[in-house]
Design a protein around this motif. Structure first.
Motif, short mmCIF file in Angstrom:
data_model
loop_
_atom_site.label_atom_id
_atom_site.label_comp_id
_atom_site.label_asym_id
_atom_site.label_seq_id
_atom_site.Cartn_x
_atom_site.Cartn_y
_atom_site.Cartn_z
N CYS A 1 -80.08 49.57 -60.52
CA CYS A 1 -79.35 49.55 -59.25
C CYS A 1 -80.19 50.16 -58.14
CB CYS A 1 -78.01 50.27 -59.35
SG CYS A 1 -78.13 52.08 -59.40
N THR A 2 -79.95 49.68 -56.93
CA THR A 2 -80.51 50.26 -55.70
C THR A 2 -79.37 50.21 -54.68
OG1 THR A 2 -81.36 48.08 -55.04
CG2 THR A 2 -82.90 49.57 -56.13
N VAL A 3 -78.78 51.36 -54.39
CA VAL A 3 -77.59 51.42 -53.53
C VAL A 3 -77.93 52.21 -52.26
CG1 VAL A 3 -75.18 52.09 -53.37
CG2 VAL A 3 -76.12 51.37 -55.59
N CYS B 1 -71.56 59.17 -54.13
CA CYS B 1 -71.07 58.07 -53.28
C CYS B 1 -71.36 56.72 -53.93
CB CYS B 1 -71.72 58.15 -51.89
SG CYS B 1 -71.07 56.96 -50.70
N ALA B 2 -72.54 56.57 -54.53
CA ALA B 2 -72.87 55.33 -55.23
C ALA B 2 -71.91 55.09 -56.39
CB ALA B 2 -74.31 55.37 -55.72
N CYS B 3 -71.50 56.18 -57.05
CA CYS B 3 -70.54 56.05 -58.15
C CYS B 3 -69.20 55.53 -57.63
CB CYS B 3 -70.35 57.39 -58.85
SG CYS B 3 -71.85 58.10 -59.57
N ALA C 1 -75.07 44.78 -59.51
CA ALA C 1 -75.18 44.20 -58.18
C ALA C 1 -73.83 44.11 -57.47
CB ALA C 1 -75.81 42.81 -58.26
N ASP C 2 -72.74 44.47 -58.16
CA ASP C 2 -71.41 44.27 -57.58
C ASP C 2 -70.82 45.55 -56.99
OD1 ASP C 2 -71.05 45.55 -59.96
OD2 ASP C 2 -69.46 44.23 -60.69
N TRP C 3 -71.68 46.52 -56.65
CA TRP C 3 -71.19 47.72 -55.98
C TRP C 3 -70.71 47.36 -54.57
CZ3 TRP C 3 -73.97 48.72 -51.59
CH2 TRP C 3 -75.26 48.19 -51.52
N LYS C 4 -69.87 48.20 -54.01
CA LYS C 4 -69.23 47.88 -52.73
C LYS C 4 -69.94 48.57 -51.55
CE LYS C 4 -64.56 47.43 -54.67
NZ LYS C 4 -63.18 47.96 -54.61
N PRO C 5 -70.19 47.81 -50.48
CA PRO C 5 -70.66 48.45 -49.25
C PRO C 5 -69.47 49.07 -48.52
CG PRO C 5 -70.43 46.10 -48.91
CD PRO C 5 -70.11 46.35 -50.37
N ASP C 6 -69.79 49.84 -47.49
CA ASP C 6 -68.77 50.46 -46.63
C ASP C 6 -67.83 51.41 -47.38
OD1 ASP C 6 -69.69 49.15 -44.28
OD2 ASP C 6 -68.71 47.32 -44.98
N ILE C 7 -68.35 52.03 -48.44
CA ILE C 7 -67.64 53.13 -49.08
C ILE C 7 -68.17 54.42 -48.47
CG2 ILE C 7 -67.23 54.36 -51.23
CD1 ILE C 7 -65.79 51.66 -51.01
N LEU C 8 -67.30 55.17 -47.84
CA LEU C 8 -67.68 56.40 -47.16
C LEU C 8 -67.07 57.58 -47.88
CD1 LEU C 8 -67.91 57.20 -43.42
CD2 LEU C 8 -66.44 58.63 -44.83
N ILE C 9 -67.88 58.60 -48.10
CA ILE C 9 -67.32 59.85 -48.63
C ILE C 9 -67.60 60.96 -47.61
CG2 ILE C 9 -67.63 59.17 -51.05
CD1 ILE C 9 -69.94 61.22 -51.17
N THR C 10 -66.68 61.87 -47.52
CA THR C 10 -66.87 63.05 -46.70
C THR C 10 -66.59 64.25 -47.58
OG1 THR C 10 -66.19 64.17 -44.64
CG2 THR C 10 -64.49 62.96 -45.83
N ARG C 11 -67.43 65.26 -47.49
CA ARG C 11 -67.36 66.38 -48.42
C ARG C 11 -66.77 67.60 -47.73
NH1 ARG C 11 -73.13 65.98 -51.43
NH2 ARG C 11 -71.89 66.24 -53.30
#
Length: 324
Positions: free
Chosen positions: A195-197, A275-277, A300-310
């Motif tokens: 993977c490359t995310v 975040c990649a997880c 290859a089926d990971w989702k874009p526009d996933i945002l995490i805030t810590r």
């Protein structure tokens, strides 16, 4: 259920990632037991892991002590979370039978922490990097620094002249405005890129992303793959890049400056890799599968526009018994 002992090296604050390892173990039908090698017992990861008091990464007695812990605790996998632990984990794997780590060749991985040496490797491989120009402003990075510590922006010849021990800095053009990018990668021990995310580092605290968002970009992902192939790294790899502003006119296009440039590589799990997880690239599961020689397929089926805030959270320790 097969029991798997995992020892975090410097995993003090990696509670979220630790939970991802526990979840991945359940999916694979494994009983994962977490430990963390620390200098203090009062660290947040104690909420989910047994703390093992250890030595500093520079301590000459570290190899023997770590080998003892591996044997005594039944450790199968070492997970380095800080720069100083990467080579330590790889050399322990090479000298202690039965333990594994998601790091490739020890010397190759350690070489990535020398910014001058790694910059030379990137250039020789034809990878795009910031120019070594003598125009201001410049950015000066400590040769062996980490977490953005000691970085200086030089605005004039006088500031460059005032820089002590100039040979201990990598000096490059300072790109501004810019966006900072991290690419969370996993390369199986057989060399397959799993993977490359990419994700934008939107807010950073102490050199670590506190707000970050995944995105799709074929050029960035292709550059990440070229970088992994050129360096020959294995396991969990964190690639740092910079994105220049989009060209606005023909003159900009004529300059032919690369839109995306490679900054540095950390051959370990990054602080924001969770975040990649969340986006669907289960890095802990890749690590467990690789360690146990289970099948691994490109993700290859990971989702874009996933945002995490810590955010800050508390782990409470009752120290009243110490006075007894």
């Amino acid at each position: 259920m097969k029991r798997v002992g995992i020892l975090f090296l410097g995993g003090a604050k990696r509670v979220s990632m630790g939970r991802k390892f526990l979840e991945a173990g359940k999916r694979l039908g494994l009983e994962v037991e977490l430990f963390s090698y620390e200098l203090s017992p009062w660290v947040p990861v104690a909420e989910i892991a047994e703390i093992v008091i250890g030595k500093r990464w520079s301590d000459p007695g570290l190899p023997d002590d770590l080998a003892r812990v591996v044997r005594d605790k039944g450790i199968d996998i070492l997970i380095p979370f800080v720069d100083g632990a990467v080579e330590v984990a790889a050399r322990c794997r090479d000298s202690v039978r039965g333990v594994w780590t998601p790091v490739g060749d020890a010397s190759r991985a350690a070489g990535m922490f020398d910014k001058i040496s790694s910059d030379r490797i990137f250039r020789e491989a034809g990878l795009p990097v910031p120019a070594s120009v003598r125009e201001f402003p410049m950015i000066a990075k400590p040769r062996f620094g980490s977490a953005s510590k000691g970085i200086r922006i030089l605005a004039s010849p006088a500031e460059l002249e005032a820089l002590d021990n100039r040979g201990n800095y990598l000096i490059q053009e300072y790109i501004s405005p810019r966006k900072e990018i991290t690419v969370d990668c996993y390369v199986a021990m057989n060399g397959d890129i799993i993977c490359t995310v990419p994700r934008y580092r939107i807010e950073v605290q102490g050199g670590e992303a506190s707000v970050t968002r995944t995105f799709r970009n074929l050029e960035v992902e292709a550059l990440a793959c070229r970088t992994l192939e050129a360096t020959g790294l294995r396991g969990a790899v964190t690639i740092q890049m910079i994105e220049r502003p989009a060209p606005g006119n023909a003159a900009d296009n004529a300059a032919k400056e690369p839109r995306y440039v490679l900054m540095e590589i950390n051959p370990r799990l990054g602080g924001g890799a969770v975040c990649a997880c969340h986006a669907g690239a289960p890095l802990p599961e890749f690590i467990l599968r690789d360690a146990l020689t289970l099948p691994l397929s490109p993700c290859a089926d990971w989702k874009p526009d996933i945002l995490i805030t810590r955010y800050f959270s508390e782990v409470c320790f009752d120290l009243s018994h110490e006075a007894e």
